[in-house]
Enzyme design. Structure first.
Site, PDB file in Angstrom:
ATOM      1  N   GLY A 195      -9.036  -7.523   8.696  1.00  0.00           N
ATOM      2  CA  GLY A 195      -8.054  -6.747   9.440  1.00  0.00           C
ATOM      3  C   GLY A 195      -7.731  -7.398  10.766  1.00  0.00           C
ATOM      4  NE  ARG A 196     -11.001  -4.392  14.305  1.00  0.00           N
ATOM      5  CZ  ARG A 196     -12.224  -4.358  14.837  1.00  0.00           C
ATOM      6  NH1 ARG A 196     -12.382  -4.437  16.136  1.00  0.00           N
ATOM      7  NH2 ARG A 196     -13.288  -4.267  14.067  1.00  0.00           N
ATOM      8  NE  ARG A 239      -8.255   0.142   2.782  1.00  0.00           N
ATOM      9  CZ  ARG A 239      -8.120  -0.053   4.086  1.00  0.00           C
ATOM     10  NH1 ARG A 239      -7.284   0.682   4.796  1.00  0.00           N
ATOM     11  NH2 ARG A 239      -8.814  -0.987   4.701  1.00  0.00           N
ATOM     12  CD  GLN A 292      -2.696   1.372   2.420  1.00  0.00           C
ATOM     13  OE1 GLN A 292      -2.142   1.731   3.455  1.00  0.00           O
ATOM     14  NE2 GLN A 292      -3.993   1.128   2.343  1.00  0.00           N
ATOM     15  CE1 TYR A 313      -3.006   9.203   7.784  1.00  0.00           C
ATOM     16  CE2 TYR A 313      -4.179   7.311   6.903  1.00  0.00           C
ATOM     17  CZ  TYR A 313      -3.604   7.975   7.975  1.00  0.00           C
ATOM     18  OH  TYR A 313      -3.641   7.428   9.231  1.00  0.00           O
TER      19      TYR A 313
END
Length: 394
Positions: A361-362, A245, A125, A197
């Site tokens: 993810g987690r 993304r 990424q 971002y």
């Protein structure tokens, strides 16, 4: 690494077919191959990018390589790495990996080889934090923090607005990093255009107050992210998949929207698609929540990934609390945890054709073998997420 889940509801049998009404057949579909541009992914599971800062001097270690290789060995179809700096002014930390530098690139090559040896696929990424780099970075503090308008996601002054010349340099940094990724053997690249971002700072009117060609209307605000996507496409050639993304929400502002209607989302994503994006990774806090619930009819149920696929026709990746009962911002707090739940919401969206890949993810932080356990029916062995799991190299 945590107590065994007691409330996992993944028992798909002839009698219990789940809310989707599809049962084991739908579950099996998650393990069928899918195309992502030119790439054949062996199943529909991806690993979501999760920054953990385990790379001293921006260099991935053998432990980090093992971290990714274990998840490839356990059957994750496509690994997307933590955010990777593309330039000397990308971010604040000396421990986030970089895609430039001789030693850094050599280490990435070893990591990619380790993932491939386990039969996995992997994409970096590509990340520039823009204003979120802060005013006092540890990494290259002598360099200015650049963004569209010198504003953080909270609206506070931070750093300064980048000149057009500086933006051209940042665009080229993304392209250079993408080419380095291709040369290191990565199977795809992802551009981080989400969460407030740099690329997202251009898309969102809250952080883009520019009065030149990169500011103003949504069309104008999309120009710089599209220029980056086009430069990356030129650098890697026509075949390597380029994922973008994006998100509506920003860090600290979950009500933010770059597109208030599907009619606004369509030209935004369409411009990026024309620039060379192969697929869209729609980042949400909860993947099952409708993106535009005010829309009447069946489309009102679509999540953000479903809408991105509908308006572009390109593959989509859904993400957001998959298999867990709590959104990440709660579970990441000190002592926080999230219990495991069933996959009925995932199967419902799959049945509607909303996504091609579902990113985890987690659940992969707490349990590297999550995909393998689901495939083999070992649901009672799945480990719930604890906040401490992100500090480990399981």
């Amino acid at each position: 690494m945590g107590a065994v889940a007691a409330n996992m509801t993944l028992e798909y049998t002839e009698e219990n077919t789940g809310a989707a009404g599809q049962g084991s057949a739908a579950l099996e579909e998650l393990f069928e191959p899918v195309r992502l541009g030119s790439l054949r992914v062996p199943n529909r599971f991806a690993m979501a990018p999760m920054t953990r800062e385990f790379s001293p001097d921006g260099t991935v270690t053998d432990d980090v390589a093992g971290y990714y290789a274990r998840r490839a060995a356990a059957g994750v179809g496509l690994l997307i790495t933590e955010g990777v700096y593309v330039s000397e002014d990308s971010g604040p930390s000396t421990r986030v990996p970089r895609l430039f530098g001789v030693s850094q690139l050599a280490a990435w090559k070893r990591l990619v080889d380790a993932v491939h040896a386990e039969g996995g696929l992997i994409a970096p990424q590509l990340w520039h934090l823009g204003a979120e780099r802060g005013d006092h970075p540890s990494f290259n503090p002598q360099l200015p923090t650049l963004s569209p308008s010198g504003l953080s996601s909270s609206g506070k002054a931070r750093g300064r607005a980048a000149t057009v010349v500086e933006l051209e340099r940042i665009r080229d940094d993304f392209a250079r990093a993408a080419l380095a990724a291709k040369e290191a053997g990565f199977d795809a690249v992802e551009l981080h255009g989400a969460h407030g971002y740099l690329l997202d700072q251009f898309l969102w009117e809250g952080t883009n107050r520019r009065e030149d060609q990169y500011g103003g209307s949504l069309e104008a605000r999309t120009r710089f992210p599209a220029a980056v996507a086009a430069a990356v496409r030129d650098a890697v050639g026509p075949e390597l998949p380029v994922i973008f993304r994006f998100s509506q929400w920003k860090s600290g502002d979950y009500s933010a929207r770059i597109a208030t209607t599907p009619a606004e989302l369509e030209p935004l994503l369409g411009t990026l698609a024309k620039a060379g994006v192969s697929a869209f990774h729609a980042s949400t806090r909860r993947h099952w929540e409708p993106a535009f619930p005010e829309v009447e009819g069946p489309d009102g149920r679509l999540g953000l990934a479903g809408w991105s696929k509908k308006v572009t026709g390109l593959p989509s990746i859904a993400v957001g609390s998959v298999g867990l009962d709590d959104a990440f911002q709660v579970a990441f707090q000190s002592g926080g945890r999230a219990e495991t739940i069933g996959l009925d919401p995932v199967l419902e969206q799959l049945g509607r054709g909303e996504f091609d890949l579902i990113a985890l993810g987690r659940v992969l932080l707490s349990d590297p073998a999550w995909v393998e356990k689901v495939r083999e029916g070992r649901h009672a062995e799945i480990v719930p997420f604890r906040a401490e799991d992100r500090e480990t190299l399981s």
